[in-house]
Design an enzyme around this catalytic site. Structure first.
Site, PDB file in Angstrom:
ATOM      1  N   ARG A  21     -35.772  39.517 -39.213  1.00 48.05           N
ATOM      2  CA  ARG A  21     -35.486  40.948 -39.315  1.00 48.05           C
ATOM      3  C   ARG A  21     -36.733  41.792 -39.069  1.00 48.05           C
ATOM      4  O   ARG A  21     -36.656  42.879 -38.518  1.00 48.05           O
ATOM      5  CB  ARG A  21     -34.904  41.255 -40.700  1.00 48.05           C
ATOM      6  CG  ARG A  21     -33.443  40.869 -40.834  1.00 48.05           C
ATOM      7  CD  ARG A  21     -32.891  41.228 -42.186  1.00 48.05           C
ATOM      8  NE  ARG A  21     -31.451  41.013 -42.238  1.00 48.05           N
ATOM      9  CZ  ARG A  21     -30.734  41.078 -43.346  1.00 48.05           C
ATOM     10  NH1 ARG A  21     -31.326  41.350 -44.498  1.00 48.05           N
ATOM     11  NH2 ARG A  21     -29.427  40.874 -43.307  1.00 48.05           N
ATOM     12  N   ASP A  35     -31.106  40.484 -36.710  1.00 53.23           N
ATOM     13  CA  ASP A  35     -30.361  40.298 -37.945  1.00 53.23           C
ATOM     14  C   ASP A  35     -29.387  39.156 -37.703  1.00 53.23           C
ATOM     15  O   ASP A  35     -28.447  39.282 -36.919  1.00 53.23           O
ATOM     16  CB  ASP A  35     -29.603  41.581 -38.297  1.00 53.23           C
ATOM     17  CG  ASP A  35     -28.816  41.474 -39.590  1.00 53.23           C
ATOM     18  OD1 ASP A  35     -28.665  40.350 -40.109  1.00 53.23           O
ATOM     19  OD2 ASP A  35     -28.332  42.511 -40.083  1.00 53.23           O
ATOM     20  N   VAL A  36     -29.585  38.020 -38.368  1.00 56.16           N
ATOM     21  CA  VAL A  36     -28.769  36.837 -38.072  1.00 56.16           C
ATOM     22  C   VAL A  36     -27.317  37.001 -38.501  1.00 56.16           C
ATOM     23  O   VAL A  36     -26.466  36.196 -38.119  1.00 56.16           O
ATOM     24  CB  VAL A  36     -29.352  35.564 -38.716  1.00 56.16           C
ATOM     25  CG1 VAL A  36     -30.715  35.244 -38.136  1.00 56.16           C
ATOM     26  CG2 VAL A  36     -29.388  35.671 -40.237  1.00 56.16           C
ATOM     27  N   GLY A  64     -32.836  33.086 -45.051  1.00 56.21           N
ATOM     28  CA  GLY A  64     -32.201  32.935 -46.350  1.00 56.21           C
ATOM     29  C   GLY A  64     -32.472  34.105 -47.277  1.00 56.21           C
ATOM     30  O   GLY A  64     -33.491  34.791 -47.163  1.00 56.21           O
ATOM     31  N   TYR A 127     -25.712  31.968 -54.175  1.00 53.50           N
ATOM     32  CA  TYR A 127     -26.686  31.176 -53.433  1.00 53.50           C
ATOM     33  C   TYR A 127     -26.216  29.726 -53.310  1.00 53.50           C
ATOM     34  O   TYR A 127     -26.228  29.141 -52.218  1.00 53.50           O
ATOM     35  CB  TYR A 127     -28.040  31.240 -54.144  1.00 53.50           C
ATOM     36  CG  TYR A 127     -29.152  30.534 -53.413  1.00 53.50           C
ATOM     37  CD1 TYR A 127     -29.737  31.095 -52.290  1.00 53.50           C
ATOM     38  CD2 TYR A 127     -29.617  29.292 -53.850  1.00 53.50           C
ATOM     39  CE1 TYR A 127     -30.765  30.445 -51.610  1.00 53.50           C
ATOM     40  CE2 TYR A 127     -30.642  28.637 -53.184  1.00 53.50           C
ATOM     41  CZ  TYR A 127     -31.210  29.219 -52.071  1.00 53.50           C
ATOM     42  OH  TYR A 127     -32.225  28.573 -51.400  1.00 53.50           O
ATOM     43  N   LYS A 131     -25.217  27.704 -49.808  1.00 55.21           N
ATOM     44  CA  LYS A 131     -25.941  26.515 -49.360  1.00 55.21           C
ATOM     45  C   LYS A 131     -25.033  25.290 -49.328  1.00 55.21           C
ATOM     46  O   LYS A 131     -25.211  24.394 -48.492  1.00 55.21           O
ATOM     47  CB  LYS A 131     -27.159  26.271 -50.257  1.00 55.21           C
ATOM     48  CG  LYS A 131     -28.236  27.339 -50.118  1.00 55.21           C
ATOM     49  CD  LYS A 131     -28.748  27.455 -48.687  1.00 55.21           C
ATOM     50  CE  LYS A 131     -29.956  28.367 -48.574  1.00 55.21           C
ATOM     51  NZ  LYS A 131     -30.484  28.443 -47.187  1.00 55.21           N
TER      52      LYS A 131
END
Length: 221
Positions: A21, A35-36, A64, A127, A131
């Site tokens: 970013r 921005d992924v 992440g 989170y 993951k």
């Protein structure tokens, strides 16, 4: 972590692009502000990388973010933000590079998970869920693209000296340190090295694996 991997790959002579970013990257790395969570932006970035370096041969998806909040107090917007970055961002990156890898019938994809995917953690529902999804994504992709000579694996770090773990509360940090058999957090280099292995020719017969790099915290996963 992404910057550490990019720097290590560049140091061994690879042509490397770093997407973030902020648009910053280590010296010798093509830096792109992306921005992924935006699949169109990721597709455009990969197109620019291909123009500069050729088709992508190795993808390390390390973007992440985290959230320290009990599940009952997690706002929907915060849940969506964590999953969009950690899980959907990984999918966006993989989807953008896989066509080129499939044409070449070769490639390495390494997704970054976390020990929390297997161990769980109070206050880390978003989170941990994101993951866990990354690990499921890695296994599914591995099965899909193995016939094309592409490997897909995940690395599941424990606690690493990064800005993300620095955001943990003191009590949470002390609790996790007490649970780590090796009794300490990892250095960045200790996590980068296994990622480099999975990105190398030496890992050609490893796919669909989740490699724990956690000092024993996730032992028995």
């Amino acid at each position: 972590m992404g910057a550490g991997v990019a720097a290590a790959l560049a140091a061994q002579g690879d042509r490397v692009a770093g997407l973030s970013r902020s648009g910053t990257a280590p010296d010798g790395v093509l830096a792109l502000a992306v921005d992924v969570t935006d699949p169109g932006a990721v597709d455009e970035a990969v197109r620019r990388v291909a123009e500069a370096h050729g088709d992508v041969e190795v993808l390390v998806a390390a973007a992440g973010t985290s959230l320290d909040a009990l599940a009952a107090r997690t706002r929907p917007a915060d849940w969506d933000r964590v999953l969009a970055t950690n899980l959907t961002g990984s999918m966006n990156a993989a989807r953008a590079v896989l066509p080129g890898m499939m044409r070449a019938r070769s490639g390495r994809v390494v997704l970054v998970s976390s020990v929390m995917a297997a161990r769980g953690g109070a206050g880390l529902a978003a989170y941990g869920a994101s993951k866990g999804g990354v690990e499921g994504l890695a296994r599914s992709l591995a099965r899909e693209v193995a016939p094309r000579g592409i490997t897909v694996n995940a690395v599941a770090p424990g606690f690493v000296d990064t800005a993300l773990t620095d955001s943990l509360s003191t009590s949470a940090r002390e609790e996790y340190l007490a649970a780590i058999p090796l009794g300490r957090t990892a250095t960045l280099e200790e996590v980068v090295a296994p990622i480099l292995f999975l990105a190398s020719p030496g890992s050609s017969y490893v796919t669909g694996a989740v490699l724990g790099v956690d000092g024993g915290l996730g032992m028995g996963r």
